[in-house]
Design a protein around this motif. Structure first.
Motif, PDB file in Angstrom:
ATOM      1  N   UNK A 162     -29.431 -61.423 -48.753  1.00 43.24           N
ATOM      2  CA  UNK A 162     -29.609 -59.954 -49.115  1.00 43.24           C
ATOM      3  C   UNK A 162     -30.279 -59.093 -48.114  1.00 43.24           C
ATOM      4  N   UNK A 163     -31.201 -59.740 -47.100  1.00 43.74           N
ATOM      5  CA  UNK A 163     -31.858 -59.015 -46.106  1.00 43.74           C
ATOM      6  C   UNK A 163     -30.682 -58.625 -44.997  1.00 43.74           C
ATOM      7  N   UNK A 164     -29.817 -59.782 -44.818  1.00 47.37           N
ATOM      8  CA  UNK A 164     -28.803 -59.380 -43.832  1.00 47.37           C
ATOM      9  C   UNK A 164     -27.715 -58.272 -44.397  1.00 47.37           C
ATOM     10  N   UNK A 165     -27.494 -58.303 -45.615  1.00 48.73           N
ATOM     11  CA  UNK A 165     -26.666 -57.354 -46.125  1.00 48.73           C
ATOM     12  C   UNK A 165     -27.271 -55.808 -46.066  1.00 48.73           C
ATOM     13  N   UNK A 166     -28.634 -56.001 -46.592  1.00 46.47           N
ATOM     14  CA  UNK A 166     -29.411 -54.538 -46.394  1.00 46.47           C
ATOM     15  C   UNK A 166     -29.576 -54.307 -44.910  1.00 46.47           C
ATOM     16  N   UNK A 167     -29.425 -55.148 -44.006  1.00 45.20           N
ATOM     17  CA  UNK A 167     -29.699 -54.632 -42.482  1.00 45.20           C
ATOM     18  C   UNK A 167     -28.602 -54.114 -42.248  1.00 45.20           C
ATOM     19  N   UNK A 168     -27.511 -54.693 -42.673  1.00 44.68           N
ATOM     20  CA  UNK A 168     -26.105 -53.998 -42.170  1.00 44.68           C
ATOM     21  C   UNK A 168     -25.752 -52.746 -42.879  1.00 44.68           C
ATOM     22  N   UNK A 169     -26.296 -52.447 -44.121  1.00 40.79           N
ATOM     23  CA  UNK A 169     -26.159 -51.436 -44.733  1.00 40.79           C
ATOM     24  C   UNK A 169     -27.222 -50.411 -44.074  1.00 40.79           C
ATOM     25  N   UNK A 170     -28.123 -50.549 -43.531  1.00 44.53           N
ATOM     26  CA  UNK A 170     -29.416 -49.750 -42.732  1.00 44.53           C
ATOM     27  C   UNK A 170     -28.685 -49.434 -41.531  1.00 44.53           C
ATOM     28  N   UNK A 171     -28.008 -50.261 -40.929  1.00 43.03           N
ATOM     29  CA  UNK A 171     -27.426 -49.841 -39.356  1.00 43.03           C
ATOM     30  C   UNK A 171     -26.636 -48.739 -39.827  1.00 43.03           C
ATOM     31  N   UNK A 173     -26.326 -46.759 -42.246  1.00 42.16           N
ATOM     32  CA  UNK A 173     -27.027 -45.218 -42.638  1.00 42.16           C
ATOM     33  C   UNK A 173     -27.631 -44.620 -41.460  1.00 42.16           C
ATOM     34  N   UNK A 174     -27.977 -45.538 -40.485  1.00 43.28           N
ATOM     35  CA  UNK A 174     -28.630 -45.033 -39.247  1.00 43.28           C
ATOM     36  C   UNK A 174     -27.565 -44.325 -38.683  1.00 43.28           C
ATOM     37  N   UNK A 175     -26.253 -44.836 -38.496  1.00 45.40           N
ATOM     38  CA  UNK A 175     -25.272 -44.516 -37.514  1.00 45.40           C
ATOM     39  C   UNK A 175     -24.696 -43.290 -38.206  1.00 45.40           C
ATOM     40  N   UNK A 176     -24.558 -43.363 -39.818  1.00 44.11           N
ATOM     41  CA  UNK A 176     -24.418 -42.042 -40.265  1.00 44.11           C
ATOM     42  C   UNK A 176     -25.455 -40.647 -40.001  1.00 44.11           C
ATOM     43  N   UNK A 177     -26.556 -41.089 -40.048  1.00 42.43           N
ATOM     44  CA  UNK A 177     -27.502 -40.190 -39.804  1.00 42.43           C
ATOM     45  C   UNK A 177     -27.643 -39.581 -38.287  1.00 42.43           C
ATOM     46  N   UNK A 178     -27.212 -40.577 -37.458  1.00 45.06           N
ATOM     47  CA  UNK A 178     -27.165 -40.151 -35.906  1.00 45.06           C
ATOM     48  C   UNK A 178     -25.665 -38.852 -35.911  1.00 45.06           C
ATOM     49  N   UNK A 179     -24.752 -39.438 -36.454  1.00 45.31           N
ATOM     50  CA  UNK A 179     -23.523 -38.664 -36.682  1.00 45.31           C
ATOM     51  C   UNK A 179     -23.729 -37.272 -37.396  1.00 45.31           C
ATOM     52  N   UNK A 180     -24.517 -37.227 -38.343  1.00 45.03           N
ATOM     53  CA  UNK A 180     -24.890 -36.011 -38.991  1.00 45.03           C
ATOM     54  C   UNK A 180     -25.700 -35.206 -38.254  1.00 45.03           C
ATOM     55  N   UNK A 181     -26.751 -35.827 -37.782  1.00 48.05           N
ATOM     56  CA  UNK A 181     -27.471 -34.926 -36.730  1.00 48.05           C
ATOM     57  C   UNK A 181     -26.928 -34.392 -35.783  1.00 48.05           C
ATOM     58  N   UNK A 182     -25.940 -35.183 -34.984  1.00 43.82           N
ATOM     59  CA  UNK A 182     -24.977 -34.669 -33.953  1.00 43.82           C
ATOM     60  C   UNK A 182     -24.197 -33.371 -34.277  1.00 43.82           C
TER      61      UNK A 182
END
Length: 190
Positions: A162-171, A173-182
């Motif tokens: 579950x931690x591995x899955x959550x980490x992938x989801x977080x990565x 989300x972070x990529x989506x956040x950077x795209x959104x910020x850009x």
């Protein structure tokens, strides 16, 4: 006249057929729509960020051009950076205040849990006495909490996937956040 009736009949049959198809494949259609929306999510978030930052940006830009007499282009880019720095500072301040308080509250609650359960037990006994009922025993709840805490070691092995899955989801989300910020910087910067 006859053509209009035929045309209306065909339209009703077509509408009914499309409605039946939609109802039959509703789940698949909604999954497809959700997939398309998820592709545009960073851009929608970027639009929302740009919308929120538009007011601080305008204030900074006016301040830089009118009071500091900066050139328009320099004031523009400095105002964009200032608006983002302001929001980051506000978020950091809120997180810096809320997170330590939350951790402190959870720690204090965990330390006083036995006392809370004891007080609850006393109040339930008083209430049961008023209602002429048998007393309610909360010791099983306290034992359940204690056993649950003891089983954390067993659960730790199950948590790793579950931690591995959550980490992938977080990565993601972070990529989506950077795209959104850009995208929001692009929108604000014009």
């Amino acid at each position: 006249m006859e053509r209009n009736r035929i045309k209306q009949g065909v339209m009703v049959i077509t509408y009914a057929a499309l409605l039946v198809l939609f109802l039959v494949y509703c789940k698949d259609i909604l999954h497809g729509v959700a997939a398309i929306i998820s592709l545009f999510k960073p851009f929608l978030i970027g639009i929302a960020i740009a919308f929120v930052l538009n007011q601080p940006y305008g204030w900074f830009r006016r301040m830089y051009t009118e009071k500091l007499h900066m050139k328009d282009k320099t004031a523009h880019y400095t105002a964009v950076a200032s608006a983002y720095l302001l929001v980051i500072a506000i978020l950091a301040a809120v997180i810096g205040v809320v997170i330590p308080q939350l951790v402190s509250s959870v720690r204090m609650f965990a330390m006083n849990l036995d006392s809370y359960l004891g007080n609850l037990q006393q109040e339930l006994n008083v209430l049961a006495g008023y209602l002429h009922m048998e007393t309610i025993d909360l010791s099983s709840i306290a034992q359940l909490v204690s056993d649950s805490i003891g089983q954390m070691d067993e659960v730790a092995g199950e948590i790793v996937p579950k931690v591995v899955s959550a980490t992938g989801s977080m990565v993601s989300s972070i990529a989506n956040l950077f795209i959104a910020l850009a995208f929001s910087v692009y929108m604000l910067a014009g």
